[in-house]
Design a protein around this motif. Structure first.
Motif, PDB file in Angstrom:
ATOM      1  N   GLY A   7      50.784   5.960  76.189  1.00 35.01           N
ATOM      2  CA  GLY A   7      50.896   6.062  74.755  1.00 35.01           C
ATOM      3  C   GLY A   7      51.443   7.405  74.323  1.00 35.01           C
ATOM      4  O   GLY A   7      51.638   8.309  75.126  1.00 35.01           O
ATOM      5  N   SER A   8      51.719   7.557  73.043  1.00 33.40           N
ATOM      6  CA  SER A   8      52.318   8.772  72.529  1.00 33.40           C
ATOM      7  C   SER A   8      51.306   9.908  72.467  1.00 33.40           C
ATOM      8  O   SER A   8      50.095   9.699  72.527  1.00 33.40           O
ATOM      9  N   ARG A 102      51.919   0.423  58.821  1.00 36.17           N
ATOM     10  CA  ARG A 102      52.717  -0.111  59.930  1.00 36.17           C
ATOM     11  C   ARG A 102      53.744   0.909  60.399  1.00 36.17           C
ATOM     12  O   ARG A 102      54.014   1.031  61.602  1.00 36.17           O
ATOM     13  N   ARG A 103      54.329   1.650  59.459  1.00 36.76           N
ATOM     14  CA  ARG A 103      55.324   2.652  59.851  1.00 36.76           C
ATOM     15  C   ARG A 103      54.702   3.722  60.732  1.00 36.76           C
ATOM     16  O   ARG A 103      55.317   4.186  61.698  1.00 36.76           O
ATOM     17  N   ILE A 104      53.479   4.127  60.402  1.00 40.16           N
ATOM     18  CA  ILE A 104      52.783   5.103  61.246  1.00 40.16           C
ATOM     19  C   ILE A 104      52.656   4.573  62.668  1.00 40.16           C
ATOM     20  O   ILE A 104      52.922   5.290  63.647  1.00 40.16           O
ATOM     21  N   LEU A 105      52.250   3.313  62.795  1.00 41.91           N
ATOM     22  CA  LEU A 105      52.073   2.726  64.125  1.00 41.91           C
ATOM     23  C   LEU A 105      53.404   2.570  64.850  1.00 41.91           C
ATOM     24  O   LEU A 105      53.549   2.981  66.016  1.00 41.91           O
ATOM     25  N   LEU A 113      58.312   4.432  73.885  1.00 44.31           N
ATOM     26  CA  LEU A 113      59.245   3.342  74.154  1.00 44.31           C
ATOM     27  C   LEU A 113      60.569   3.870  74.688  1.00 44.31           C
ATOM     28  O   LEU A 113      61.144   3.299  75.622  1.00 44.31           O
ATOM     29  N   ILE A 114      61.049   4.948  74.098  1.00 47.35           N
ATOM     30  CA  ILE A 114      62.314   5.528  74.548  1.00 47.35           C
ATOM     31  C   ILE A 114      62.222   5.938  76.017  1.00 47.35           C
ATOM     32  O   ILE A 114      63.153   5.740  76.802  1.00 47.35           O
ATOM     33  N   LEU A 115      61.075   6.487  76.402  1.00 44.87           N
ATOM     34  CA  LEU A 115      60.914   6.988  77.763  1.00 44.87           C
ATOM     35  C   LEU A 115      60.574   5.901  78.775  1.00 44.87           C
ATOM     36  O   LEU A 115      60.955   5.994  79.946  1.00 44.87           O
ATOM     37  N   HIS A 116      59.854   4.867  78.350  1.00 41.88           N
ATOM     38  CA  HIS A 116      59.259   3.962  79.332  1.00 41.88           C
ATOM     39  C   HIS A 116      59.678   2.493  79.232  1.00 41.88           C
ATOM     40  O   HIS A 116      59.465   1.748  80.196  1.00 41.88           O
ATOM     41  N   SER A 156      53.878  -0.092  73.966  1.00 34.10           N
ATOM     42  CA  SER A 156      53.333   1.272  73.964  1.00 34.10           C
ATOM     43  C   SER A 156      52.280   1.458  75.046  1.00 34.10           C
ATOM     44  O   SER A 156      51.919   2.582  75.389  1.00 34.10           O
ATOM     45  N   ASN A 157      51.746   0.332  75.563  1.00 32.16           N
ATOM     46  CA  ASN A 157      50.662   0.390  76.562  1.00 32.16           C
ATOM     47  C   ASN A 157      49.460   1.161  76.040  1.00 32.16           C
ATOM     48  O   ASN A 157      48.744   1.808  76.810  1.00 32.16           O
ATOM     49  N   ASN A 158      49.253   1.087  74.718  1.00 32.04           N
ATOM     50  CA  ASN A 158      48.112   1.758  74.099  1.00 32.04           C
ATOM     51  C   ASN A 158      47.222   0.686  73.484  1.00 32.04           C
ATOM     52  O   ASN A 158      47.580   0.050  72.491  1.00 32.04           O
TER      53      ASN A 158
END
Length: 232
Positions: A7-8, A102-105, A113-116, A156-158
């Protein structure tokens, strides 16, 4: 604090702050740690702490009181009740509240996402998005729209982020149904989703954040007296 699987940075900091509140035994009404304290205790930058606090406020876990500043709150239940309280009519305020959360999430998971996200992950997103074009009726369109966004967040795997979005499903789908009943825009929705996936393929953080923000704000243009919100 650096990016790592799971996750971020902001999402993990949210969990750490909640753990800190629990470890200190803070109760409703107790002063919340200051930004400076959180930066020092958790080794995070001021900007990252501020983003985490935005999420915690959206959850209703922090509120600002006159003369007391930020305090621990029990506003989560009230916030959820508000989200689930609307039925046929959608006001601009309701739209902004839900889409803003929703935008926050959805932008918050962008770096992860960009990285993984793999090519196979993005292929699956495109396949889910294509269901929108084959959907029949407002309810099925809303369901397909929601499922694209859930699949995006799942990457996100979160678990906390995904569980939060799933909790909001009735409210999100209701907003989508109201909008699509007023103006069916499945081709526009499909195209907007496709642009988001394309930005992820290009590993373009700026484009991803911009496209998600534009997508979630689009329906505001259709809100007016006596007119329900048109979602995207």
């Amino acid at each position: 604090m650096s990016e790592a699987p799971g996750g971020s940075v902001v999402n993990r900091l949210v969990d750490e702050i909640r753990g800190l509140v629990s470890a200190r035994g803070l109760k409703v009404g107790d002063p919340f740690p200051t930004e400076r304290d959180l930066c020092e205790l958790l080794g995070a930058s001021r900007n990252t702490v501020r983003e985490a606090l935005v999420i915690l406020r959206a959850f209703g876990l922090i509120e600002t009181r006159p003369k007391s500043g930020a305090v621990v709150s029990d506003g989560h239940a009230a916030a959820v009740e508000k989200l689930f309280s609307f039925h046929g009519d959608v006001s601009a305020e309701t739209f902004r509240d839900l889409q803003g959360f929703r935008r926050i999430l959805e932008t918050g998971i962008g770096d992860h996402l960009i990285l993984h996200a793999t090519g196979a992950d993005l292929d699956r997103l495109e396949a889910i998005n294509d269901r929108i074009l084959g959907a029949g009726g407002v309810a099925e369109l809303a369901r397909a729209d929601y499922e694209f966004h859930e699949a995006l967040i799942a990457l996100s795997n979160n678990g906390t982020t995904l569980a939060t979005f799933r909790m909001l499903r009735p409210a999100v789908e209701n907003l989508m149904r109201v909008g699509k009943a007023a103006r069916t825009v499945e081709a526009d929705t499909h195209a907007a989703h496709a642009e988001i996936v394309a930005a992820l393929r290009e590993r373009d953080r700026v484009a991803y954040a911009y496209l998600v923000g534009r997508h979630l704000s689009y329906g505001l243009r259709f809100i007016g007296p006596g007119m329900p919100a048109d979602t995207i």
